[in-house]
Design a protein around this motif. Structure first.
Motif, PDB file in Angstrom:
ATOM      1  N   THR A  92      41.833  38.667  32.309  1.00  0.00           N
ATOM      2  CA  THR A  92      41.166  39.136  31.091  1.00  0.00           C
ATOM      3  C   THR A  92      42.036  40.072  30.262  1.00  0.00           C
ATOM      4  O   THR A  92      41.795  40.225  29.063  1.00  0.00           O
ATOM      5  CB  THR A  92      39.859  39.870  31.453  1.00  0.00           C
ATOM      6  OG1 THR A  92      40.163  41.020  32.265  1.00  0.00           O
ATOM      7  CG2 THR A  92      38.911  38.952  32.211  1.00  0.00           C
TER       8      THR A  92
ATOM      9  N   GLN B   3      36.008  44.581  38.450  1.00  0.00           N
ATOM     10  CA  GLN B   3      37.211  43.821  38.099  1.00  0.00           C
ATOM     11  C   GLN B   3      38.377  44.243  38.994  1.00  0.00           C
ATOM     12  O   GLN B   3      38.436  45.375  39.484  1.00  0.00           O
ATOM     13  CB  GLN B   3      37.574  44.050  36.632  1.00  0.00           C
ATOM     14  CG  GLN B   3      36.511  43.595  35.651  1.00  0.00           C
ATOM     15  CD  GLN B   3      36.978  43.741  34.216  1.00  0.00           C
ATOM     16  OE1 GLN B   3      37.231  42.768  33.509  1.00  0.00           O
ATOM     17  NE2 GLN B   3      37.095  44.980  33.774  1.00  0.00           N
TER      18      GLN B   3
ATOM     19  N   SER C 137      38.842  39.287  36.183  1.00  0.00           N
ATOM     20  CA  SER C 137      37.391  39.367  36.318  1.00  0.00           C
ATOM     21  C   SER C 137      36.994  39.182  37.777  1.00  0.00           C
ATOM     22  O   SER C 137      37.816  38.828  38.631  1.00  0.00           O
ATOM     23  CB  SER C 137      36.720  38.291  35.464  1.00  0.00           C
ATOM     24  OG  SER C 137      36.976  37.003  36.005  1.00  0.00           O
TER      25      SER C 137
END
Length: 735
Positions: free
Chosen positions: A565, A543, A559
């Motif tokens: 996220t 990530q 992500s």
């Protein structure tokens, strides 16, 4: 048609033999796949299977409505059979097949009746009105012919008018007809157009010539491939025997190593047993000696108590006390000593079994095609170890293995001198060609596989001077928001695929580039919620971790696909710059306003401040987890500070200056696998390397792009530098 066909001396018995019954053809019929069989054999074969398959090539065929009788007759085979029979029958002692030898004389052959005739029967045969059209070949013609005369062919008679020869072809009906048919059933008109077969045959011959021309190149290729396959079949035992020999030698070496190790361990056990035994014997002797003294003193004292008078006790007590004192002053060592020799497995049997299962690898080597192989020339720097990548492919373009001895690579410098090269297989069909050029300029690289030149060989290899960027990503000095363009890049990171991720301050996006070619692969926006991105790093899951300034000081997690996220807004965060992520998900953020580095949990909660009171304007961060160290550049004091992760200052280095080893507003920082520290100066662009203790080692280059910021080390040993003012990322070779 040629005047002569295949000569009788050249007849191939197999050519005249039916593949099913293995006898000479009887009424040979041709299947659509052009294979010939006896009519009776095909009829029997058709009753055994549906759909019908050719007995030779296994091609499924559809019979005409009339069945096998509807298949065409192979007239060429019939002619050869006839001619073979005639040649055999023309010999001495062979009787006439009509009168059975009652008459003597020269013999002839009736092509239509397919019988051998004596002179008398020949004359009689010619007098029959219905047989006048039959062709008679004399013995003289047979003996004079070296091959099959063109006239030696059975005439084809009309199935409707048995005494009429087929001499016309009705093109609309695609049917051979006789003269009578042209009057009765195929008279010229809208539906019929009979023409003489001579002109049609000439056209068909030309068509057959075209078919031959189409087939011959493919036939040539197939024959060549067949020859190659036959050669490979002949060589297969040799290669397999060589592989067996190599495998045997390989495993014999492993067995020998195990046997040697076994003998070493057994010898060590015996040696240790002797050492421990000697030690125990020495201890035993000392203990026995002490025990004898103690027992003797104890018995003496007991005897004095039991049997001695008062006078005797008084006399011996002093002597006994002295002896006991001596014994107690130098007691034997009663502590535990090594008493056993124990064997322990350095590697568990189960683990070793897995290693053994991976020992040795067998694969079938496909024939490599040099014309399908390719070479990727990578940027080359003088006095550095450089590589080019070779892909060995088969004729279909698929990667395939090849023996190292079958690959050669020769590099020559501008003067024609050879530069030593090394070959190393990095995977099935993938090779590294490494070399260390000593001069700049245009070099030539020749690559051969299996004796053939790789497509494009020889290749031009331009060797650049030290300090020249081997690759520039983006358009130098030109702003842009399109694909592949950069606008004010601030930091770089290397993703899990070895690609370079670049943060763009103005475009508010992350753009991913191929580290080998500089091609833009993809990008994703990072402007959600305001703020401008600055620092970037990757976590262990691939990530992207980014820091944001201005309106929204945050740390955001994206992500691998570029989807937001997580957004972290710790109260302690005010003006974050560089970020470094640890393996367990914790992160360290350089905060210019806080004047410290913030060690944060994965959820953004503060663990501790690092460097409070020492760091005036921290910029970028690098972490060496193997040593538990944190490295941070301080822009305003021209230093690099090194802390442990507990926040303790270990050391610092650097002073302001333009000379080598001096720092002038340091920004980007990273650490190589050996623990060396790589730092770039914002002001003069010097990219320098310092030892693990901060000692100056060397200068890699002066960054060409203006005002370098974040840097990252790629897996193939290049330093990627985000050039803020140059609107590009430059890659420099790192040695």
């Amino acid at each position: 048609m040629a005047s002569k066909m295949q000569g009788s001396a050249d007849f191939d018995e197999q050519f005249l033999t039916c593949p099913v019954c293995m006898l000479h053809f009887r009424d040979p019929r041709v299947l659509p796949c052009l294979h010939t069989f006896c009519r009776e054999c095909l009829q029997e074969w058709a009753t055994k299977q549906q759909p019908l398959e050719c007995p030779t090539c296994r091609t499924q065929v559809s019979l005409p409505d009339q069945g096998v009788d509807g298949l065409r007759t192979n007239f060429y085979v019939n002619n050869l059979l006839d001619f073979a029979a005639v040649k055999k029958g023309a010999g001495p002692g062979v009787p006439c097949q009509v009168c059975e030898g009652k008459e003597e004389g020269a013999r002839s052959w009736c092509v239509q009746c397919a019988v051998l005739l004596c002179e008398s029967c020949t004359n009689t045969h010619r007098r029959f009105p219905t047989l006048k059209g039959h062709q008679i070949v004399t013995q003289e013609n047979l003996e004079a012919s070296e091959g099959v005369p063109s006239s030696f062919q059975r005439k084809a008679f009309c199935p409707k008018h048995e005494d009429q020869v087929l001499t016309f072809y009705c093109e609309p009906c695609q049917t051979l007809v006789c003269v009578a048919c042209t009057v009765v059933n195929h008279s010229r008109g809208d539906k019929h157009n009979p023409v003489e077969i001579g002109s049609v045959a000439e056209r068909k011959k030309r068509d057959l010539q075209k078919l031959i021309a189409n087939v011959e190149p493919r036939e040539k290729d197939v024959r060549a491939t067949l020859k190659e396959v036959e050669r490979e079949i002949s060589e297969l035992p040799t290669s397999a025997d060589a592989a067996i020999e190599q495998a045997t030698a390989y495993f014999d070496q492993l067995i020998a190593l195990l046997q040697d190790r076994k003998e070493e361990v057994v010898t060590e056990i015996v040696s240790r047993r002797q050492e421990v035994g000697k030690c125990l014997e020495t201890q035993k002797e000392a203990i026995e000696f002490e025990l004898a003294g103690l027992t003797s003193a104890s018995e003496f004292c007991k005897q004095a108590l039991e049997h001695g008078s008062d006078v005797h006790v008084i006399e011996v007590e002093g002597q006994a006390r002295q002896r006991v004192a001596e014994l107690m002053t130098t007691p034997s060592d009663l502590t535990a000593r090594p008493s056993q020799v124990v064997f322990s497995e350095g590697t568990a049997v189960a683990e070793f079994r897995d290693d053994v299962a991976r020992a040795g690898c067998v694969h079938v080597q496909v024939k490599v095609d040099a014309s399908k192989c390719s070479v990727e020339i990578k940027p080359t720097i003088v006095e550095f170890s450089n590589v080019s990548l070779l892909s060995t492919n088969d004729k279909n373009g698929q990667l395939c293995s090849v023996l190292k001895d079958d690959v050669t690579a020769t590099l020559t410098d501008p003067s024609g001198q050879a530069v030593p090269t090394q070959l190393q297989e990095k995977g099935r069909g993938l090779w590294e060609i490494s070399y260390l050029p000593e001069v700049t300029g245009n070099h030539r690289l020749e690559v051969n596989v299996n004796g053939g030149s790789v497509a494009g060989s020889p290749f031009d290899v331009t060797v650049q001077s030290t300090g020249t960027p081997v690759l520039t990503i983006g358009r130098w000095g030109s702003k842009g928001s399109g694909k592949g363009e950069l606008s004010d890049p601030t930091d770089v990171a290397v993703d899990m695929d070895g690609n370079i991720a670049v943060v763009e301050w103005v475009n508010k996006r992350v753009q991913i580039f191929d580290a080998r070619t500089g091609q833009s692969l993809r990008s994703f926006p990072v402007h959600v919620g305001g703020g401008s991105p600055w620092g970037i790093d990757m976590d262990s899951n691939g990530q992207f971790i980014l820091t944001f300034q201005k309106n929204s000081p945050t740390v955001r997690v994206y992500s691998r696909e570029g989807k937001l996220t997580k957004t972290l807004k710790p109260d302690c965060l005010q003006k974050p710059y560089g970020v470094a992520v640890l393996q367990d998900g914790r992160m360290v953020v350089a905060d210019s306003t806080q004047k410290s580095c913030l060690l944060l949990q994965p959820d953004g909660s503060l663990i501790r401040d690092i460097g409070k009171g020492l760091l005036q304007a921290p910029q970028f961060i690098a972490v060496d987890e193997s040593r538990g160290l944190l490295f941070v550049t301080v822009y305003s004091t021209h230093k690099v500070f090194v802390f442990d992760l507990e926040g303790k200052l270990k050391f610092s280095f650097g002073k302001k200056g333009f000379n080598e080893g001096e720092l002038e507003y340091p920004t980007g920082i990273t650490v190589d696998p050996a623990g060396n520290i790589i730092v770039v100066n914002w002001f003069n662009g010097r990219l320098q390397v310092f030892g693990p203790d901060g000692t100056y080692l060397r200068t890699v280059a002066r960054v060409k792009g203006g005002y370098p910021q974040g840097i990252a080390l790629t897996p193939d040993n290049h330093i990627a530098v985000a050039c803020y003012d140059g609107r590009c990322v430059e890659l420099y070779r790192y040695k």
